[in-house]
Scaffold this active site. Structure first.
Site, PDB file in Angstrom:
ATOM      1  N   HIS A 153     -37.771 -77.698 -40.624  1.00 43.74           N
ATOM      2  CA  HIS A 153     -36.929 -78.490 -39.711  1.00 43.74           C
ATOM      3  C   HIS A 153     -36.158 -79.568 -40.470  1.00 43.74           C
ATOM      4  O   HIS A 153     -35.798 -80.594 -39.895  1.00 43.74           O
ATOM      5  CB  HIS A 153     -37.750 -79.147 -38.596  1.00 43.74           C
ATOM      6  CG  HIS A 153     -38.747 -78.227 -37.956  1.00 43.74           C
ATOM      7  ND1 HIS A 153     -38.474 -77.502 -36.814  1.00 43.74           N
ATOM      8  CD2 HIS A 153     -40.005 -77.885 -38.327  1.00 43.74           C
ATOM      9  CE1 HIS A 153     -39.530 -76.769 -36.495  1.00 43.74           C
ATOM     10  NE2 HIS A 153     -40.469 -76.976 -37.398  1.00 43.74           N
ATOM     11  N   SER A 274     -12.071 -86.679 -55.560  1.00 39.52           N
ATOM     12  CA  SER A 274     -11.227 -87.046 -54.429  1.00 39.52           C
ATOM     13  C   SER A 274      -9.954 -87.699 -54.951  1.00 39.52           C
ATOM     14  O   SER A 274      -9.975 -88.397 -55.966  1.00 39.52           O
ATOM     15  CB  SER A 274     -11.987 -88.020 -53.526  1.00 39.52           C
ATOM     16  OG  SER A 274     -11.077 -88.867 -52.839  1.00 39.52           O
ATOM     17  N   LYS A 280     -16.057 -90.190 -55.960  1.00 37.80           N
ATOM     18  CA  LYS A 280     -16.535 -88.968 -55.336  1.00 37.80           C
ATOM     19  C   LYS A 280     -16.755 -87.812 -56.303  1.00 37.80           C
ATOM     20  O   LYS A 280     -15.980 -87.587 -57.215  1.00 37.80           O
ATOM     21  CB  LYS A 280     -15.545 -88.498 -54.254  1.00 37.80           C
ATOM     22  CG  LYS A 280     -15.520 -89.349 -53.007  1.00 37.80           C
ATOM     23  CD  LYS A 280     -16.830 -89.381 -52.244  1.00 37.80           C
ATOM     24  CE  LYS A 280     -17.181 -88.107 -51.537  1.00 37.80           C
ATOM     25  NZ  LYS A 280     -16.312 -87.768 -50.430  1.00 37.80           N
ATOM     26  N   GLU A 287     -19.121 -75.501 -50.629  1.00 38.08           N
ATOM     27  CA  GLU A 287     -18.524 -75.535 -49.285  1.00 38.08           C
ATOM     28  C   GLU A 287     -17.616 -74.327 -49.060  1.00 38.08           C
ATOM     29  O   GLU A 287     -17.586 -73.738 -47.979  1.00 38.08           O
ATOM     30  CB  GLU A 287     -17.736 -76.823 -49.092  1.00 38.08           C
ATOM     31  CG  GLU A 287     -18.631 -78.042 -49.031  1.00 38.08           C
ATOM     32  CD  GLU A 287     -17.826 -79.327 -49.142  1.00 38.08           C
ATOM     33  OE1 GLU A 287     -17.753 -80.055 -48.147  1.00 38.08           O
ATOM     34  OE2 GLU A 287     -17.266 -79.602 -50.217  1.00 38.08           O
TER      35      GLU A 287
END
Ligand code: ARG
Length: 462
Positions: A153, A274, A280, A287
């Site tokens: 979970h 970024s 970043k 992704e």
């Protein structure tokens, strides 16, 4: 080539709508491979002379060379790759070229061509998948003794070996490899000689073409042969599950590399920055894997829907089967081009992994204490209740389970004795989960050894 019975020319818009060149041009090499086998067979059974067979084979090789050098540009008027090649052949070698298509239809031709093409793509995909398995195995060896929290979970559950985690993906993707191998067996039958749907009145030698093309055996029923795309569905089934797994794994790694989890270090060379935020480091590759895999599942559904309403046997709908197949193969190739190296370069911040378990107050050891009590004769449900109360105490007092004094422990649970100190350690906890397939360090070593055998077999079979 088929206009003999028509009184009117095909409408321009129809030509544009029905052509499949934009899709199937990439099949040229495999189409020619199938034609060469067919022509050799026509020569052998005496339907054409040996000289004619040799002329056609030579002509096909010239067409192949013209295509590969970019000299020959196909034309939409000729509908598809098959008719473009045949027509160029006749242009080059004259009337004898018109003998090539005897005993053959585009229906068995396209089925053969696609099977040949898919066979080659699957061989390459399998190599990449095997190198992915190698990357997991390599990480498992490197991180076998590193302890992280295991999650259910997405909540801290029990401490595990990071090697165990990598081996979980090894297991997952080796099942995918087996599904890929099944898909390769599934396509391993030769359609040539099935004709349009019912076979041929000509004395074709189907075993010969089958042997020349390296298939296991000729397909057994001509109606089924030209109408089925089951072998493609088998590929898509493999591809979809692979996609599900790749996406799910990408999600894990993205989460583990966040500041909040923070113990997984993705390689800089597989991350991007970024344009505005200088600090970043984004997991874009993962992704994109997650993002691209939806299409792969979509192509599977596309083929199933395309075929479910089709009357036996060939229907033109099937021309569209290649769109999703090629897109799916290209997506998988793309993923497998980046994923093995990304995994191989992924590292762990052991301090952060430990800190994360400490932040959870060491409560990932709660099951260990309950099982310790079972060994002392306490019924498991009672043990669960008592340790639950103890966990509540730790949370209330913000004290780690491993930091409680023996007195504190015994006040809560009288059955606890001094030997509990042997239990309250992350290393011991992992080490003691020694059931077959468990996370115990020795179990993980055994998994790795077995994994190496499996990988060795797969490499030898390449
Ligand atoms: N381009 C077609 C395909 O991909 C070839 C078969 C056409 N057959 C026919 N009977 N019109 O399926």
């Amino acid at each position: 080539m088929w206009k003999g019975r028509f009184e009117e020319d095909t409408a321009q818009v129809v030509q544009k709508f029905t052509q499949s060149l934009d899709l199937d041009w990439r099949l040229y090499k495999h189409d020619i491979q199938g034609s060469v086998a067919h022509v050799r067979m026509l020569g052998k059974v005496g339907l054409i002379s040996d000289l004619e067979a040799a002329q056609i084979v030579d002509g096909l090789n010239i067409v192949l060379a013209e295509i590969e050098s970019g000299k020959f540009k196909p034309s939409e008027e000729l509908e598809d790759v098959h008719m473009n090649i045949e027509s160029r052949l006749t242009e080059l070698i004259g009337a004898v070229g018109a003998k090539l298509h005897a005993g053959r239809s585009r229906n068995d031709q396209v089925a053969t061509t696609v099977r040949l093409y898919l066979r080659e793509r699957l061989t390459n995909l399998r190599k990449s998948l095997v190198s992915l398995l190698g990357a997991f195995l390599d990480r498992a060896k490197k991180h076998r003794l590193v302890i992280i929290s295991g999650y259910t979970h997405l909540q801290q559950a029990q401490p595990i070996s990071l090697g165990h985690y990598w081996m979980a993906w090894f297991e997952t993707f080796s099942r995918d490899c087996e599904r890929l191998e099944f898909a390769a067996r599934s396509l391993d039958e030769c359609p040539l000689g099935s004709g349009a749907l019912a076979g041929s009145t000509l004395p074709l030698d189907r075993d010969m073409t089958c042997g020349l093309l390296g298939f296991a055996h000729p397909t057994r029923n001509s109606l089924d042969t030209v109408g089925t795309r089951d072998y493609m569905s088998d590929y898509h089934h493999f591809a979809s599950l692979f996609a599900v797994h790749a996406s799910r794994m990408a999600e894990d790694l993205i989460i583990y590399a966040t500041q909040e989890f923070g113990w997984l270090k993705l390689p800089d060379s597989f991350c991007t920055g970024s344009s505005i935020m200088p600090q970043k480091k984004n997991p874009d590759v993962l992704e994109l894997i997650r993002g691209k895999t939806g299409q792969v599942i979509g192509h599977t559904v596309d083929l199933l829907i395309m075929t479910k309403g089709l009357p036996m046997t060939y229907d033109r709908d099937l021309q569209e089967d290649k769109r999703g197949l090629f897109a799916s193969l290209d997506t998988l190739d793309g993923i497998l081009e980046v994923l093995p190296s990304l995994i191989a370069k992924t590292e762990v911040d052991e301090r952060a992994a430990r800190a994360s378990l400490e932040k959870g107050l060491g409560l990932a050891l709660a099951t260990d204490v309950a099982e310790y009590l079972v060994l002392k004769g306490v019924p498991f449900r009672d043990a669960h209740w008592k340790v639950g109360k103890l966990a509540h105490y730790c949370i209330e007092k913000e004290k780690p389970l491993t930091g409680l004094s023996l007195d504190e422990l015994m006040t809560h649970i009288p059955e606890i004795e001094a030997d509990v100190v042997d239990i309250l350690s992350l290393e011991k906890s992992v080490e003691r989960r020694d059931t077959f397939g468990g996370t115990g360090f020795e179990q993980v070593r055994a998994q790795i050894e077995r994994g190496e055998e499996i990988l060795g077999e797969k490499i030898r079979a390449m």
